[in-house]
Design an enzyme around this catalytic site. Structure first.
Site, PDB file in Angstrom:
ATOM      1  N   LYS A 133       0.853  -1.190   0.000  1.00  0.00           N
ATOM      2  CA  LYS A 133       0.000   0.000   0.000  1.00  0.00           C
ATOM      3  C   LYS A 133       0.887   1.238   0.000  1.00  0.00           C
ATOM      4  O   LYS A 133       1.738   1.400   0.869  1.00  0.00           O
ATOM      5  CB  LYS A 133      -0.888   0.003   1.245  1.00  0.00           C
ATOM      6  CG  LYS A 133      -1.624   1.318   1.506  1.00  0.00           C
ATOM      7  CD  LYS A 133      -2.265   1.315   2.892  1.00  0.00           C
ATOM      8  CE  LYS A 133      -2.767   2.706   3.274  1.00  0.00           C
ATOM      9  NZ  LYS A 133      -3.293   2.755   4.658  1.00  0.00           N
ATOM     10  N   LYS A 158      -9.601  13.140   8.552  1.00  0.00           N
ATOM     11  CA  LYS A 158      -9.030  12.829   9.851  1.00  0.00           C
ATOM     12  C   LYS A 158      -8.986  14.082  10.725  1.00  0.00           C
ATOM     13  O   LYS A 158      -8.983  15.209  10.217  1.00  0.00           O
ATOM     14  CB  LYS A 158      -7.590  12.315   9.683  1.00  0.00           C
ATOM     15  CG  LYS A 158      -7.445  10.990   8.963  1.00  0.00           C
ATOM     16  CD  LYS A 158      -5.972  10.651   8.771  1.00  0.00           C
ATOM     17  CE  LYS A 158      -5.787   9.323   8.055  1.00  0.00           C
ATOM     18  NZ  LYS A 158      -6.168   8.182   8.904  1.00  0.00           N
ATOM     19  N   ARG A 174      -7.305  -0.542   1.788  1.00  0.00           N
ATOM     20  CA  ARG A 174      -7.820  -1.842   1.325  1.00  0.00           C
ATOM     21  C   ARG A 174      -8.377  -1.750  -0.099  1.00  0.00           C
ATOM     22  O   ARG A 174      -8.358  -2.734  -0.834  1.00  0.00           O
ATOM     23  CB  ARG A 174      -8.866  -2.356   2.319  1.00  0.00           C
ATOM     24  CG  ARG A 174     -10.113  -1.529   2.435  1.00  0.00           C
ATOM     25  CD  ARG A 174     -10.834  -1.742   3.762  1.00  0.00           C
ATOM     26  NE  ARG A 174     -10.085  -1.195   4.877  1.00  0.00           N
ATOM     27  CZ  ARG A 174     -10.481  -1.274   6.147  1.00  0.00           C
ATOM     28  NH1 ARG A 174     -11.604  -1.900   6.452  1.00  0.00           N
ATOM     29  NH2 ARG A 174      -9.760  -0.745   7.113  1.00  0.00           N
ATOM     30  N   ASP A 177      -2.320  10.718   3.513  1.00  0.00           N
ATOM     31  CA  ASP A 177      -3.700  10.311   3.773  1.00  0.00           C
ATOM     32  C   ASP A 177      -4.384  11.315   4.682  1.00  0.00           C
ATOM     33  O   ASP A 177      -4.179  11.326   5.891  1.00  0.00           O
ATOM     34  CB  ASP A 177      -3.722   8.919   4.410  1.00  0.00           C
ATOM     35  CG  ASP A 177      -5.142   8.420   4.639  1.00  0.00           C
ATOM     36  OD1 ASP A 177      -6.073   8.971   4.009  1.00  0.00           O
ATOM     37  OD2 ASP A 177      -5.322   7.482   5.436  1.00  0.00           O
ATOM     38  N   ASP A 187       1.973   6.708   5.474  1.00  0.00           N
ATOM     39  CA  ASP A 187       0.936   5.756   5.091  1.00  0.00           C
ATOM     40  C   ASP A 187       1.288   4.984   3.821  1.00  0.00           C
ATOM     41  O   ASP A 187       0.508   4.170   3.342  1.00  0.00           O
ATOM     42  CB  ASP A 187      -0.404   6.476   4.921  1.00  0.00           C
ATOM     43  CG  ASP A 187      -1.588   5.576   5.254  1.00  0.00           C
ATOM     44  OD1 ASP A 187      -1.395   4.592   5.999  1.00  0.00           O
ATOM     45  OD2 ASP A 187      -2.697   5.840   4.769  1.00  0.00           O
ATOM     46  N   ASP A 218     -11.732   7.046   4.591  1.00  0.00           N
ATOM     47  CA  ASP A 218     -10.460   6.880   5.296  1.00  0.00           C
ATOM     48  C   ASP A 218     -10.068   5.410   5.436  1.00  0.00           C
ATOM     49  O   ASP A 218      -9.013   5.105   5.976  1.00  0.00           O
ATOM     50  CB  ASP A 218     -10.530   7.541   6.677  1.00  0.00           C
ATOM     51  CG  ASP A 218      -9.171   7.715   7.313  1.00  0.00           C
ATOM     52  OD1 ASP A 218      -8.173   7.747   6.570  1.00  0.00           O
ATOM     53  OD2 ASP A 218      -9.101   7.812   8.551  1.00  0.00           O
ATOM     54  N   GLU A 269      -9.140   3.573   2.945  1.00  0.00           N
ATOM     55  CA  GLU A 269      -8.799   3.584   1.519  1.00  0.00           C
ATOM     56  C   GLU A 269      -7.734   2.570   1.141  1.00  0.00           C
ATOM     57  O   GLU A 269      -7.664   2.134  -0.009  1.00  0.00           O
ATOM     58  CB  GLU A 269      -8.339   4.993   1.107  1.00  0.00           C
ATOM     59  CG  GLU A 269      -6.888   5.340   1.379  1.00  0.00           C
ATOM     60  CD  GLU A 269      -6.514   5.362   2.858  1.00  0.00           C
ATOM     61  OE1 GLU A 269      -5.340   5.121   3.162  1.00  0.00           O
ATOM     62  OE2 GLU A 269      -7.395   5.617   3.711  1.00  0.00           O
TER      63      GLU A 269
END
EC number: 3.4.11.1
Length: 488
Positions: free
Chosen positions: A253, A265, A339, A258, A276, A335, A337
């Site tokens: 990933k 967030k 996956r 993010d 991230d 959030d 995201e």
């Protein structure tokens, strides 16, 4: 890239100790017996070494810990370090002791008297791993670190054993640099460029652009990045050093920043979301390691690079996207995201390369930090053999990992009313439902592990082998897994 400190191995030379200007470290077993190097230092310091070894302070030290003598009389060196370590120390003991020494490395360099130690290469490896600092974004860099010189009775053997360890350390440093970079520097394009440059090491590197992904039907990944000015990309790295067999696949990933998207967030701590892309960073570090040590294995590394931003074009909660597999996904929380990115990249990896096994890595859930803290990554798998082999490799490398449960009972938590699946469940079992989601994009015939590294990719305080910030967790374990189980 942050360069490793120069590490070299030399035969012991007692006569050179008095004039040595680098810090000098010498190994002393728990019983306090002085080896020839320690005895020479003791004579030069008029008994100071022996007095220190006989002290209560030295007695209280654990294996691998050290006691320092500053500005010793009779020496050109400003510091002599006494390390409590047995000659027959186990690999991780020696490595941890070396890391303690690497932490002290400065511009003057470090001489380690390791004559007689069995695990000399591990000692040097630990020192190299810990002698890391990220100052690329400072206006003034600190003085360059001096060299690490290791005195070894079997110099040639130690040097040969360290060669592969040097490659691993370079891979770890590459990962750390990527994870430590700010998001305005490490955009998706810059990330892809750095990976493309590894073609110079012999990797085959290709990049899928947004138009390519649209043709492949990667609606899950593309939806994440549609609110950003930075284009989404997939970078594919191939190392085919093992003949004609099916490759091992690593998928990372790579969310370069993010914000959470429309499900934004809280501002407090959002600056940490530069990390991230940690999963992609680990994949890149492993691929660099394999190329540097010319691994006799077939491995493909794929990273999905996106930026998750709120914008008039951004994905909304309630949107339904279609993955490359064809499954539809209701986006409950923008959030969640990572996956979505992994779903398409994992499916592409299986369709394109038909791997013998696949491991994905992601800073995926805060829930895994609640469960395991910062000591262990979460391991989720459909294969006892693969997960067992990985856990064995992680243990051997001293990288914390813990297997977590999976099962069909959790699927009901991510069942959607309007689509095939939704991207997040409730608060219960958050890291498990994330893994269950990913499991839908793994073919029955593919042994698979998901590593949730949200707690281990970057930490707020120093570890044994890294300063605060990016750790490079996973590069060592995955390299060992490939070395032990997938090399010809």
């Amino acid at each position: 890239m942050t360069e490793l400190a120069a590490v070299s191995f030399v035969y012991p030379d007692l006569d050179a100790l008095a004039a040595e200007t680098a810090k000098i470290a010498v190994l002393v077993p728990a019983e306090g017996t002085l080896n020839p190097g320690a005895r020479r230092l003791n004579r030069l310091t008029k008994g100071a070494v022996a007095r220190a070894v006989e002290s209560a302070a030295f007695e209280k030290l654990k294996s691998g810990e050290s006691l320092s003598l500053g500005y010793p009389a009779g020496m050109a060196s400003d510091e002599v370090i006494l390390v409590k370590l047995a000659r027959n120390a186990k690999p991780l003991e020696a490595r941890k002791a070396g890391a303690g020494l690497g932490k002290t490395l400065g511009k003057e360099g470090l001489l380690i008297w390791a004559a007689g130690l069995g695990q000399v290469a591990e000692l040097a490896f630990g020192a190299a791993l810990r002698a890391y600092r990220f100052d690329a974004r400072k206006s003034k860099s600190e003085d360059a670190l001096g060299p690490i010189t290791v005195c070894a009775t079997k110099r040639d053997e130690a040097e040969a054993a360290f060669a592969d360890r040097r490659a691993v350390a370079e891979g770890v440093f590459f990962t750390r640099d990527l994870v430590n970079e700010p998001a305005n520097v490490l955009t998706t394009t810059e990330f892809a460029d750095r990976l493309t440059a590894m073609a110079d090491l012999g990797l085959e590197v290709s990049v899928l652009e947004e138009a390519d992904m649209e043709k492949l039907g990667m609606g899950a990944l593309l939806g994440v990045g549609q609110g950003s000015e930075s284009p989404s990309k997939i970078v594919v790295m191939k190392w085919m050093g093992g003949g004609d067999g099916a490759p091992f696949a690593l998928v990372g990933k790579g969310v370069v920043f993010d914000t959470g998207g429309i499900s934004i967030k809280p501002s407090a701590g959002m600056e940490d979301m530069t990390m991230d892309m940690g999963g992609a960073g680990v994949v890149a570090g492993v691929m660099r390691t394999l190329a540097l040590r010319k691994a006799k294995a077939n491995v493909v590394g794929l990273v999905g690079l996106v930026e998750n931003m709120p914008d008039g074009k951004a994905q909304r909660p309630g949107d339904v996207v279609t993955s490359m597999k064809g499954d539809t996904i209701e986006v409950i929380n923008t959030d969640a995201e990572g996956r979505l990115v992994l779903a398409d990249v994992m499916w592409y990896a299986q369709e394109e390369f038909k791997p013998c096994a696949m491991i994905d890595l992601a800073t995926l859930t805060g829930a895994i930090i609640i469960g395991l803290g910062h000591e262990n990554a979460g391991v989720f798998s459909n294969s006892d053999d693969l997960s067992g082999a990985f856990l064995k490799a992680a243990t051997a490398e001293g990288e914390g990992a813990w297997r977590m449960p999976m099962g069909p009972a959790y699927d009901k938590l991510i069942k959607s009313r309007v689509a095939d699946i939704k991207n997040v469940g409730g608060r219960a079992a958050g890291s498990i439902t994330a893994a269950q989601f990913l499991g839908r994009f793994v073919k029955d015939e593919t042994p698979w592990c998901h590593l949730d590294i949200a707690g281990t990719a970057s930490v707020s305080s120093a570890t044994d082998y890294a300063p605060a910030g990016a750790t490079g967790w996973g590069v060592r374990a995955l390299d060992r897994l490939i070395r032990d189980g997938y090399e010809g």
